[in-house]
Design an enzyme around this catalytic site. Structure first.
Site, PDB file in Angstrom:
ATOM      1  N   HIS A   1      -3.512  -5.770   1.310  1.00  0.00           N
ATOM      2  CA  HIS A   1      -3.336  -6.056  -0.115  1.00  0.00           C
ATOM      3  C   HIS A   1      -4.503  -5.509  -0.933  1.00  0.00           C
ATOM      4  O   HIS A   1      -5.653  -5.572  -0.497  1.00  0.00           O
ATOM      5  CB  HIS A   1      -3.269  -7.568  -0.350  1.00  0.00           C
ATOM      6  CG  HIS A   1      -1.930  -8.166  -0.124  1.00  0.00           C
ATOM      7  ND1 HIS A   1      -1.499  -8.603   1.104  1.00  0.00           N
ATOM      8  CD2 HIS A   1      -0.905  -8.410  -0.975  1.00  0.00           C
ATOM      9  CE1 HIS A   1      -0.276  -9.094   0.989  1.00  0.00           C
ATOM     10  NE2 HIS A   1       0.116  -8.990  -0.258  1.00  0.00           N
TER      11      HIS A   1
ATOM     12  N   ASN B   1     -10.074  -5.128   7.383  1.00  0.00           N
ATOM     13  CA  ASN B   1      -9.319  -6.003   6.478  1.00  0.00           C
ATOM     14  C   ASN B   1      -9.616  -7.481   6.740  1.00  0.00           C
ATOM     15  O   ASN B   1      -9.851  -8.256   5.807  1.00  0.00           O
ATOM     16  CB  ASN B   1      -7.819  -5.724   6.638  1.00  0.00           C
ATOM     17  CG  ASN B   1      -6.969  -6.468   5.635  1.00  0.00           C
ATOM     18  OD1 ASN B   1      -7.446  -6.873   4.578  1.00  0.00           O
ATOM     19  ND2 ASN B   1      -5.700  -6.662   5.964  1.00  0.00           N
TER      20      ASN B   1
END
Length: 256
Positions: free
Chosen positions: A109, A140
């Site tokens: 995201h 991430n």
DNA sequence: CTGAAGCAC
DNA sequence: GTGCTTCAG
């Protein structure tokens, strides 16, 4: 049995929504203020209700995603993750999520789902693939996640921030999937806030891989990010103000 | 929190 | 295609 499965698939496919809709009706547009919009090198700016982005069709992802994060938006509502779908507001359609399948990279995201838990629509909106970039798994879940948590901390402490973030896109990078989604070698994030009449900002640059060093060690000037991306950040602000905070690093303005 | 993957339907 | 469970950093 086979007929049943095919029939089921057709039925489901026919009714698969191609957009997320606000259950409460029309959701308000709460975008990043005009003054904080970066330049677009692609000319394809999309305004969602809770974030704005500039899409690069060439790289099949956003060159930047910008949003305002308010203190009162930080909630801990339980949400069910929806499926990633193509962004209906991107003229050329954003990448299909299947490009990422078994690629070895996360669907990372840009505007975090964790910042958008205050409503079902706001949460779902972050699952448009225009808000997703290929990220290394350990990056991430590691230092990138740590920075997102720090941004939430700053949001509470300083009563709201503006965030601009994405991968650094350029030619010659690896790509994944049938649509050749570019795998950025670097990711950046710029966080800004108002302090009276002043703007205070801090910028981070990371390699798209695991990092065991501190967040502070990844702080760079905004000028540096502009050099790497070709994007003009804060172009709408007065030049004198812009020049001042883009060329320097002042760690003391941000509590880590 | 950040996510992937397998399996039934 | 979706829904649900399990698993990892």
């Amino acid at each position: 049995m086979v007929v049943c499965l095919v029939g089921f698939w057709l039925f489901e496919n026919f009714y698969t929504p191609d957009t997320y809709t606000a259950p409460e009706g029309v959701a308000p547009k709460v975008n990043i203020p005009f003054d904080f919009l970066p330049s677009s090198t692609t000319g394809e700016i999309v305004q969602h209700n809770y974030f704005t982005l500039s899409y690069s069709e060439k790289h099949e992802q956003a060159e930047w995603v910008a949003y305002q994060l308010d203190r009162n938006q930080l909630t801990y509502d339980d949400r069910t993750r929806p499926y990633f779908i193509e962004d209906p507001q991107v003229r050329t359609k954003s990448a299909d999520y299947k490009n990422y399948k078994r690629s070895g990279y996360d669907r990372g995201h840009l505007c975090p789902a964790g910042d958008r838990r205050f409503s079902e629509y706001a949460y779902n909106e972050t699952f448009y693939t225009s808000n997703i970039s290929p990220q290394n798994r350990e990056f991430n879940a590691g230092i990138w996640n740590e920075l997102e948590n720090t941004v939430r901390y700053w949001t509470k402490k300083y009563d709201g921030v503006y965030v601009i973030t994405a991968g650094v896109l350029s030619d010659g990078l690896d790509s994944i999937g049938d649509e050749d989604v570019t795998v950025p070698a670097y990711f950046y994030k710029i966080v800004a806030r108002r302090d009276g009449a002043e703007i205070k900002a801090i910028a981070f640059l990371f390699k798209n891989k695991e990092s065991k060093s501190s967040l502070k060690s990844h702080v760079v000037t905004i000028d540096k990010i502009e050099q790497k991306t070709g994007i003009d950040f804060f172009e709408k602000l007065p030049n004198a103000m812009e020049d001042k905070f883009e060329s320097t690093v002042i760690l003391e303005n941000w509590k880590f």
